[in-house]
Design a protein around this motif. Sequence first.
Motif, PDB file in Angstrom:
ATOM      1  N   ARG A 241       3.859  39.767  26.107  1.00  0.00           N
ATOM      2  CA  ARG A 241       3.536  41.048  26.091  1.00  0.00           C
ATOM      3  C   ARG A 241       3.169  41.519  24.716  1.00  0.00           C
ATOM      4  NH1 ARG A 241       7.601  45.370  28.529  1.00  0.00           N
ATOM      5  NH2 ARG A 241       7.600  44.073  30.086  1.00  0.00           N
ATOM      6  N   ASN A 242       2.186  42.414  24.661  1.00  0.00           N
ATOM      7  CA  ASN A 242       1.749  43.220  23.629  1.00  0.00           C
ATOM      8  C   ASN A 242       1.008  42.149  22.649  1.00  0.00           C
ATOM      9  OD1 ASN A 242       2.366  45.797  24.409  1.00  0.00           O
ATOM     10  ND2 ASN A 242       4.604  45.451  23.850  1.00  0.00           N
ATOM     11  N   HIS A 243       0.661  40.836  23.080  1.00  0.00           N
ATOM     12  CA  HIS A 243       0.030  39.854  22.015  1.00  0.00           C
ATOM     13  C   HIS A 243      -1.109  39.431  22.809  1.00  0.00           C
ATOM     14  CE1 HIS A 243       3.914  40.425  19.848  1.00  0.00           C
ATOM     15  NE2 HIS A 243       3.315  40.005  18.988  1.00  0.00           N
ATOM     16  N   GLY A 244      -1.966  38.729  22.302  1.00  0.00           N
ATOM     17  CA  GLY A 244      -3.182  38.051  22.851  1.00  0.00           C
ATOM     18  C   GLY A 244      -3.872  38.859  24.051  1.00  0.00           C
ATOM     19  N   GLU A 245      -3.817  38.092  25.126  1.00  0.00           N
ATOM     20  CA  GLU A 245      -4.732  38.804  26.393  1.00  0.00           C
ATOM     21  C   GLU A 245      -3.660  39.029  27.393  1.00  0.00           C
ATOM     22  OE1 GLU A 245      -6.717  35.007  27.597  1.00  0.00           O
ATOM     23  OE2 GLU A 245      -8.395  35.697  26.119  1.00  0.00           O
ATOM     24  N   SER A 246      -2.179  39.101  27.176  1.00  0.00           N
ATOM     25  CA  SER A 246      -1.233  39.942  28.092  1.00  0.00           C
ATOM     26  C   SER A 246      -1.180  41.200  28.021  1.00  0.00           C
ATOM     27  CB  SER A 246      -0.097  39.226  27.679  1.00  0.00           C
ATOM     28  OG  SER A 246      -0.122  38.052  27.977  1.00  0.00           O
ATOM     29  N   PRO A 247      -0.742  41.965  28.806  1.00  0.00           N
ATOM     30  CA  PRO A 247      -0.866  43.541  29.067  1.00  0.00           C
ATOM     31  C   PRO A 247       0.162  44.004  27.915  1.00  0.00           C
ATOM     32  CG  PRO A 247      -0.262  42.345  31.156  1.00  0.00           C
ATOM     33  CD  PRO A 247      -0.459  41.432  30.278  1.00  0.00           C
TER      34      PRO A 247
ATOM     35  N   ASP B 251       2.565  47.152  26.713  1.00  0.00           N
ATOM     36  CA  ASP B 251       3.825  48.191  27.141  1.00  0.00           C
ATOM     37  C   ASP B 251       4.577  48.616  25.956  1.00  0.00           C
ATOM     38  OD1 ASP B 251       5.162  48.555  30.180  1.00  0.00           O
ATOM     39  OD2 ASP B 251       6.753  48.609  28.534  1.00  0.00           O
ATOM     40  N   ARG B 252       5.083  49.711  26.375  1.00  0.00           N
ATOM     41  CA  ARG B 252       5.673  50.449  25.034  1.00  0.00           C
ATOM     42  C   ARG B 252       6.927  49.824  24.886  1.00  0.00           C
ATOM     43  NH1 ARG B 252       9.630  53.959  26.652  1.00  0.00           N
ATOM     44  NH2 ARG B 252       9.621  54.436  28.970  1.00  0.00           N
ATOM     45  N   ILE B 253       7.678  49.228  25.914  1.00  0.00           N
ATOM     46  CA  ILE B 253       8.866  48.638  25.445  1.00  0.00           C
ATOM     47  C   ILE B 253       8.641  47.135  25.029  1.00  0.00           C
ATOM     48  CG2 ILE B 253      11.017  47.775  26.696  1.00  0.00           C
ATOM     49  CD1 ILE B 253      10.526  49.978  28.866  1.00  0.00           C
ATOM     50  N   HIS B 254       9.202  46.845  24.163  1.00  0.00           N
ATOM     51  CA  HIS B 254       9.169  45.600  23.417  1.00  0.00           C
ATOM     52  C   HIS B 254      10.258  44.891  23.059  1.00  0.00           C
ATOM     53  CE1 HIS B 254       6.455  42.309  22.095  1.00  0.00           C
ATOM     54  NE2 HIS B 254       7.298  42.251  20.899  1.00  0.00           N
ATOM     55  N   ASN B 255      11.121  44.340  23.676  1.00  0.00           N
ATOM     56  CA  ASN B 255      12.475  43.967  23.102  1.00  0.00           C
ATOM     57  C   ASN B 255      12.686  42.509  23.791  1.00  0.00           C
ATOM     58  OD1 ASN B 255      13.707  44.468  25.798  1.00  0.00           O
ATOM     59  ND2 ASN B 255      14.027  46.549  25.026  1.00  0.00           N
ATOM     60  N   TYR B 256      13.827  41.936  23.471  1.00  0.00           N
ATOM     61  CA  TYR B 256      14.044  40.442  23.967  1.00  0.00           C
ATOM     62  C   TYR B 256      14.309  40.397  25.675  1.00  0.00           C
ATOM     63  CZ  TYR B 256      13.515  38.913  19.173  1.00  0.00           C
ATOM     64  OH  TYR B 256      12.975  38.760  18.053  1.00  0.00           O
ATOM     65  N   THR B 257      14.970  41.431  26.058  1.00  0.00           N
ATOM     66  CA  THR B 257      15.244  41.368  27.301  1.00  0.00           C
ATOM     67  C   THR B 257      14.161  41.601  28.191  1.00  0.00           C
ATOM     68  OG1 THR B 257      17.375  42.576  26.994  1.00  0.00           O
ATOM     69  CG2 THR B 257      16.627  42.587  29.267  1.00  0.00           C
ATOM     70  N   ALA B 258      13.119  42.258  27.712  1.00  0.00           N
ATOM     71  CA  ALA B 258      11.799  42.666  28.531  1.00  0.00           C
ATOM     72  C   ALA B 258      11.061  41.238  28.384  1.00  0.00           C
ATOM     73  CB  ALA B 258      11.171  43.751  27.809  1.00  0.00           C
ATOM     74  N   LEU B 259      10.965  40.748  27.223  1.00  0.00           N
ATOM     75  CA  LEU B 259      10.309  39.420  27.056  1.00  0.00           C
ATOM     76  C   LEU B 259      10.640  38.400  27.749  1.00  0.00           C
ATOM     77  CD1 LEU B 259       9.877  39.757  23.000  1.00  0.00           C
ATOM     78  CD2 LEU B 259       8.064  39.858  24.435  1.00  0.00           C
TER      79      LEU B 259
ATOM     80  N   PHE C 236      -7.229  45.767  16.019  1.00  0.00           N
ATOM     81  CA  PHE C 236      -6.560  44.939  16.298  1.00  0.00           C
ATOM     82  C   PHE C 236      -5.958  44.977  17.959  1.00  0.00           C
ATOM     83  CE2 PHE C 236      -5.582  45.327  11.643  1.00  0.00           C
ATOM     84  CZ  PHE C 236      -5.481  44.144  11.578  1.00  0.00           C
ATOM     85  N   ARG C 237      -6.486  43.747  18.406  1.00  0.00           N
ATOM     86  CA  ARG C 237      -6.103  43.614  19.789  1.00  0.00           C
ATOM     87  C   ARG C 237      -4.581  43.888  20.219  1.00  0.00           C
ATOM     88  NH1 ARG C 237      -7.541  37.558  21.126  1.00  0.00           N
ATOM     89  NH2 ARG C 237      -6.253  36.545  19.559  1.00  0.00           N
ATOM     90  N   ILE C 238      -3.618  43.670  19.335  1.00  0.00           N
ATOM     91  CA  ILE C 238      -2.242  43.950  19.548  1.00  0.00           C
ATOM     92  C   ILE C 238      -1.990  45.339  19.158  1.00  0.00           C
ATOM     93  CG2 ILE C 238      -1.373  41.660  18.775  1.00  0.00           C
ATOM     94  CD1 ILE C 238      -0.675  42.448  16.105  1.00  0.00           C
ATOM     95  N   PRO C 239      -1.125  45.912  19.982  1.00  0.00           N
ATOM     96  CA  PRO C 239      -0.773  47.393  19.837  1.00  0.00           C
ATOM     97  C   PRO C 239       0.173  47.627  18.512  1.00  0.00           C
ATOM     98  CG  PRO C 239       0.609  46.546  21.572  1.00  0.00           C
ATOM     99  CD  PRO C 239      -0.388  45.444  21.049  1.00  0.00           C
ATOM    100  N   VAL C 240      -0.399  47.801  17.284  1.00  0.00           N
ATOM    101  CA  VAL C 240       0.288  47.553  16.031  1.00  0.00           C
ATOM    102  C   VAL C 240       1.382  48.835  16.125  1.00  0.00           C
ATOM    103  CG1 VAL C 240      -0.018  48.094  13.657  1.00  0.00           C
ATOM    104  CG2 VAL C 240      -1.812  46.731  14.980  1.00  0.00           C
ATOM    105  N   ARG C 241       1.043  50.037  16.670  1.00  0.00           N
ATOM    106  CA  ARG C 241       2.060  51.118  16.529  1.00  0.00           C
ATOM    107  C   ARG C 241       3.308  50.895  17.673  1.00  0.00           C
ATOM    108  NH1 ARG C 241      -2.230  52.538  14.222  1.00  0.00           N
ATOM    109  NH2 ARG C 241      -2.233  54.111  12.613  1.00  0.00           N
ATOM    110  N   ILE C 242       2.943  50.347  18.641  1.00  0.00           N
ATOM    111  CA  ILE C 242       4.205  49.714  19.612  1.00  0.00           C
ATOM    112  C   ILE C 242       5.142  48.721  18.872  1.00  0.00           C
ATOM    113  CG2 ILE C 242       4.815  48.488  21.627  1.00  0.00           C
ATOM    114  CD1 ILE C 242       2.427  50.021  22.795  1.00  0.00           C
TER     115      ILE C 242
END
Length: 314
Positions: A99-105, A107-115, A226-232
């Motif tokens: 998530r939040n990388h490459g061609e994947s969607p 999302d404002r949540i970015h932690n290891y449980t979500a990944l 950047f295609r990655i959401p830098v601020r997230i």
Amino acid sequence: MNCIPRRLQPLHAHLIPGSTTRIQQSPSRLPTTWTRYFHPGASFRALELAFDYHENGGKAKGAPIVFLHGLFGNKKNNRSMSKALARDLDRPVYAIDLRNHGESPHDRIHNYTALAEDTENFLQQHKLKEVTLIGHSMGAKTVMTMALRDPSCCASIIAVDNAPVDAALTSDFPRYVEGMKRVEDARVMDNKSADKILEPYATDIPVRQFLLTNLVRTSPSEPLKFRIPVRILANSLDDMADFPFTNPDERWFNKPALFVRGTRSHYVTDETLPIIGRFFPRFELVDVEAGHWVISENPKDFRQAVVEFLQDKD
């Protein structure tokens, strides 16, 4: 990044003088059956992940490998290695965009449980069984999280240059984020201008080129972004330094686990080896002559370590 072929160091451990890296768990510790564990806290909305599939022209028929990149990376970083492993091991390789990388969607949540939940959902969607999970850096902590959440999700893991501990990211990553913000704010129209702005924040050319692979143009008249959401991702750096599990007496993974670390990296110190051994009692350790970017800096020795580890398990 440039490859620097070096000699592979032999398997070894620093836990106890004279010990080996494969540590057997005592019979009293073995659970009679694997049960699904969930890290306490809210369950996140799993995102559908983009991926590349490598099957060596249909010849790869063995148990699948799922390959996870690191922070600011994407599935294309592991394309050459994925193809090589599919050939060497006759196993199909799924290289995914987290998530939040490459061609994947995004999302404002970015932690290891979500990944981990995203990747678990990927395994279920594609009906993948007896999987080997390979992850570098952020991807390494993701596969460790998955193995401890649900040991039945995979047959083995390979964690590249990260450990199951809470540890602050090196100061490089906040600098990279700041540089990428400056590039976006400048609304540059070409890579040369972006490179000049980013240079003070990422002085190593290979690292800068790696970061700039995320630059895209949505239309000819629009500035690069950047295609990655830098601020997230900037707001998630503390979560990337964290690890969801703290008590190896409650959660452990009693299946094969390979830890590969770069000899010039500081992410897997000798002091972390005892905690690795408690979470992953059957772990093996390989040192590869490289910095943190082990796979791109020394692909030959990384490939050899992975092939030897997985062939030994067949």
